[in-house]
Motif scaffolding. Structure first.
Motif, short mmCIF file in Angstrom:
data_model
loop_
_atom_site.label_atom_id
_atom_site.label_comp_id
_atom_site.label_asym_id
_atom_site.label_seq_id
_atom_site.Cartn_x
_atom_site.Cartn_y
_atom_site.Cartn_z
N ASP A 213 0.83 -1.19 0.00
CA ASP A 213 0.00 0.00 0.00
C ASP A 213 0.87 1.25 0.00
OD1 ASP A 213 -2.17 1.58 0.04
OD2 ASP A 213 -2.83 1.11 2.07
N ARG A 214 1.89 1.20 0.84
CA ARG A 214 2.75 2.36 0.92
C ARG A 214 3.49 2.61 -0.40
NH1 ARG A 214 6.76 2.85 5.96
NH2 ARG A 214 4.86 2.85 7.18
N LEU A 215 3.93 1.52 -1.02
CA LEU A 215 4.74 1.67 -2.23
C LEU A 215 3.89 1.95 -3.46
CD1 LEU A 215 7.36 -1.22 -1.94
CD2 LEU A 215 7.63 1.18 -1.37
N LEU A 216 2.78 1.25 -3.55
CA LEU A 216 2.07 1.25 -4.82
C LEU A 216 0.79 2.08 -4.79
CD1 LEU A 216 2.50 -2.56 -5.38
CD2 LEU A 216 3.71 -0.79 -6.61
N GLY A 217 0.29 2.32 -3.62
CA GLY A 217 -0.92 3.14 -3.52
C GLY A 217 -2.18 2.32 -3.69
N LEU A 218 -3.25 2.83 -3.10
CA LEU A 218 -4.52 2.11 -3.06
C LEU A 218 -5.09 1.87 -4.46
CD1 LEU A 218 -6.65 0.98 -1.21
CD2 LEU A 218 -7.71 3.24 -1.12
N GLN A 219 -5.01 2.88 -5.30
CA GLN A 219 -5.62 2.77 -6.63
C GLN A 219 -5.02 1.60 -7.40
OE1 GLN A 219 -8.07 4.92 -8.37
NE2 GLN A 219 -7.95 2.98 -9.47
N PHE A 220 -3.72 1.50 -7.37
CA PHE A 220 -3.05 0.43 -8.12
C PHE A 220 -3.44 -0.94 -7.56
CE2 PHE A 220 0.68 -2.37 -8.76
CZ PHE A 220 0.62 -2.44 -10.14
N ASP A 223 -6.80 -1.74 -8.86
CA ASP A 223 -6.72 -2.18 -10.27
C ASP A 223 -6.20 -3.61 -10.35
OD1 ASP A 223 -7.59 0.24 -11.22
OD2 ASP A 223 -5.58 1.05 -11.52
N LEU A 224 -5.16 -3.84 -9.56
CA LEU A 224 -4.53 -5.15 -9.58
C LEU A 224 -5.51 -6.23 -9.11
CD1 LEU A 224 -1.66 -6.10 -10.23
CD2 LEU A 224 -1.14 -6.01 -7.82
#
Lengths: 388, 320
Positions: A213-220, A223-224
């Motif tokens: 979450d910290r690295l990639l963010g919630l949106q990603f 999507d994933l």
């Protein structure tokens, strides 16, 4: 060493009999040219051959003197370069993205599921760049092409990976990436209708998720997880295809041709690749070493008195002879080591004096490959003895 | 076509970062080492970056096996090298982002991480580019970073990864890292690209494709084409004619030191043809791109040594 068939004869036989030839090697060793040249030879041996390249830089197109090659097989006219060719040759280029799309079409359980994937942001931006997707799609396409009745041999050029081995391992990596069971665990809160909670079984899982979450963010992550949710129903279909490819590559009617150049780095690759092929029980056909520099000292001397030479020419001749010989000897030394290590006599293809970028050149290159010499047996035996 | 390499080198070295790109097997790393020696000669401190190179050129400059996979080490006065390992770069990044050191090991060793990392699309490339950008930001330590881009073969895919990542990851540190990489790549005062080719059809075609993609899709400033392994003129016109005549006449005999004339003539014909190809591709590159063209000679040695690299550097400095 036990007596064995001439490697060139083994290669010719494979071109005559097998249904799949996979041409592998590290980038920059002339793999695409070799694949196309073998295609021409197979057509001359009466096969209906399709050469399929994956390379997005259109190398095969260049080799074939074409400016474009579509992702549909396209028949080539061999009449001018091999008038007595009994077979036919076609060529095509793999389009990773459209192959991936086609798979989604094939395995999506309904239109909605299909569109959810095709419209997914993660899929759209990343599917073609997905680690190993080139390799996976190449094999997927291979499976499809082997069922095409217009062809009785498919020669597959492989993607230009840094390491030749990536080609064999990438599909497994991709399948394991797409295996939603792992990501389901990882992304559990997101799988639950996108609701962010941290109900996770283990502390490590919670940590990993927090990190993601910290690295990639919630949106990603959303999507994933949407991608994996939509993909889940297709996974079994993909897996079944993967199992078929797995079997196809181990079938005795398939064969691997390993291409390398005579320098230390690519030869190390070749050695390792050969080991892994053996270990994975994939049928090996031939080891081709391209761009070898012939030793000028091996030229037969017609004899006779030395003709008069203009002043200075003799020194220059001696210099070019010395350069070429130094190169040739260094190459021979490394190749002998390679043969001792692998037990496979490499086919030695001399560097051409001109470039290949048309069918005629491919025809000649193929003639050279099938007529290629191997290292002097005596020297290999001596080296093997010294090693032992 | 400008053809003045000190000016070209000045332009490259005015940047913080120079990417070398080209088809596999064209000798990018050797060119990188030669460029590093040129920078050193100008009193600069330079970092030469390789990525997962199985036989890093750094070792010709004095690099030792087992050097750090993330931290550059000084191998010659003013020259630092590093052979980046993506996994180590990723771990370093996590350490920095996570702050809590004790968890890092647990994360990195967990099967989930292993699985995700080994298959996550573009993640290693993105991390590498982020690391490279960090290196260029370290102005206290060095003036210039030269990168031998990994020969993925997929054109400029290495440099295109941040664009895909930026589009796919709209928020969060990784998305932001991608956008930072893009802004550095597109900053023409910060970053330049030099394309390396050799006088062969595929290498030249791909080199030109790289140039086009670099400008159209990446927006990076392409500064030069370096044609490596050029065969130089050895024989003049009348000598060439004489060589061919002697070959046709089946001339034999021995030159000094027992060298067979026939063998020497065959070697000479090969050299002449390769020379002709070199000229052909030089012309083709000059026609296809307005960028300056630097030429480096083919070196006939089993393995290059530091002296060879210095020779190549001198050629870059003193281009005709």
């Amino acid at each position: 060493m036990s007596p064995r068939r001439e490697p060139a004869a083994a290669l010719r036989e494979a071109l005559q009999e097998r249904h799949v030839i996979v041409v592998c090697g590290a980038g920059g060793v002339g793999k695409t040219t070799t694949a196309a040249a073998l295609g021409v030879q197979a057509a001359m041996l009466g096969r209906r051959v399709l050469v399929c390249t994956i390379d997005p830089s259109r190398r095969l197109a260049t080799s074939l003197g074409l400016t474009r090659l579509s992702d549909k097989p396209r028949a080539l006219t061999l009449a001018r370069v091999a008038p007595d060719a009994a077979g036919e040759m076609s060529a095509m280029m793999l389009d990773t993205k459209s192959t991936f799309d086609a798979l989604v079409h094939r395995y999506a359980k309904d239109e909605a599921a299909r569109d959810r994937i095709l419209q997914n942001r993660f899929y759209k931006h990343v599917s073609a760049a997905l680690h190993g997707s080139h390799e996976y799609m190449a094999m997927e396409k291979l499976l499809e092409l082997t069922l095409d009745e217009r062809f009785d041999l498919v020669v597959l050029d492989t993607p230009p990976t840094l390491h030749a081995l990536d080609f064999l391992e990438a599909p497994d990596r991709l399948m394991s990436f797409l295996d939603a069971s792992v990501l389901r665990f990882f992304l559990r809160p997101y799988f639950a209708a996108g609701r962010v909670t941290l109900r996770i079984a283990t502390r490590t899982g919670a940590l990993a998720l927090k990190l993601a979450d910290r690295l990639l963010g919630l949106q990603f992550l959303q999507d994933l997880s949407e991608f994996f949710l939509a993909f889940e129903s297709m996974y079994d279909g993909f897996k079944e295809r993967a199992a078929k490819v797995h079997a196809l590559l181990r079938d005795p009617s398939s064969g691997f041709v390993l291409v390398t150049a005579p320098n230390a780095a690519t030869l190390d690759e070749a050695r390792y690749f050969h080991e892994r092929l053996t270990e994975k029980q994939m049928p090996f056909v031939a080891l081709i070493v391209n761009r070898l520099h012939p030793d000028p000292a091996q030229e037969p001397d017609p004899g006779g008195p030395l003709p008069t030479l203009p002043a200075g020419l003799d020194a220059k001749l001696i210099a070019v002879h010395r350069d070429m010989q130094a190169l040739a000897r260094a190459e021979a030394k490394t190749l002998i080591r390679l043969e001792v290590d692998t037990g496979e006599p490499p086919l030695l293809v001399p560097e051409l004096e001109t470039d290949i970028h048309d069918l005629r050149g491919l025809r000649e290159a193929g003639d050279l490959i099938l007529g290629a010499r191997t290292l002097p047996r005596r020297r290999v035996r001596r080296a093997a003895g010294a090693r032992a | 076509m400008r053809d003045n390499s000190p000016v070209v080198l000045d332009r490259l070295f005015a940047r913080r970062l120079v990417f070398l790109s080209g088809k596999g097997g064209v000798g990018k790393s050797v060119v990188g080492a030669a460029l590093a020696l040129c920078a050193q000669k100008r009193g600069m401190r330079v970092v030469l970056v390789e990525v997962e190179a199985p036989l890093p050129v750094a070792r010709l400059l004095g690099g030792r096996p087992g050097a750090s996979p993330i931290h550059p080490e000084e191998v010659l006065p003013g020259i630092l090298t590093v052979n980046l390992e993506p996994a180590a770069v990723m771990e370093e990044y996590i350490k920095r982002t996570l702050h809590i050191q004790m968890f890092v090991r647990r994360i990195v060793q967990s099967p989930i991480y292993q699985r995700f990392y080994s298959a996550a699309p573009g993640l290693p490339e993105l991390m590498l580019l982020g690391k490279i950008m960090d290196l260029t930001d370290d102005r206290h330590d060095h003036d210039l970073v030269i990168v031998d881009s990994p020969a993925t073969g997929h054109g400029l895919s290495f440099l295109k990864v941040p664009f895909a990542a930026s589009a796919a990851i709209p928020i969060g540190p990784v998305g932001n890292a991608a956008r930072r990489v893009i802004s550095h790549l597109q900053d023409h005062e910060h970053t330049a690209l030099a394309v390396v080719a050799i006088p062969e059809e595929m290498a030249v075609v791909e080199g030109l494709e790289f140039l086009e993609q670099a400008q159209r899709e990446v927006g990076i400033a392409a500064e030069a084409v370096i044609l490596n392994q050029c065969h130089e003129a050895v024989f003049d016109e009348s000598e060439e004619a004489r060589v061919l005549e002697l070959l046709a006449g089946e001339a034999g005999g021995r030159l000094a030191r027992g060298v067979s004339l026939r063998g020497a003539l065959v070697a000479a014909r090969r050299q002449m043809r390769r020379r002709k190809l070199t000229r052909f591709y030089e012309t083709r590159l000059k026609r296809a791109t307005p960028l300056p063209l630097l030429r480096l000679p083919r070196i006939f040695a089993e393995e290059l040594g530091l002296d060879d690299l210095r020779g190549l550097a001198a050629r870059l400095e003193a281009h005709p």
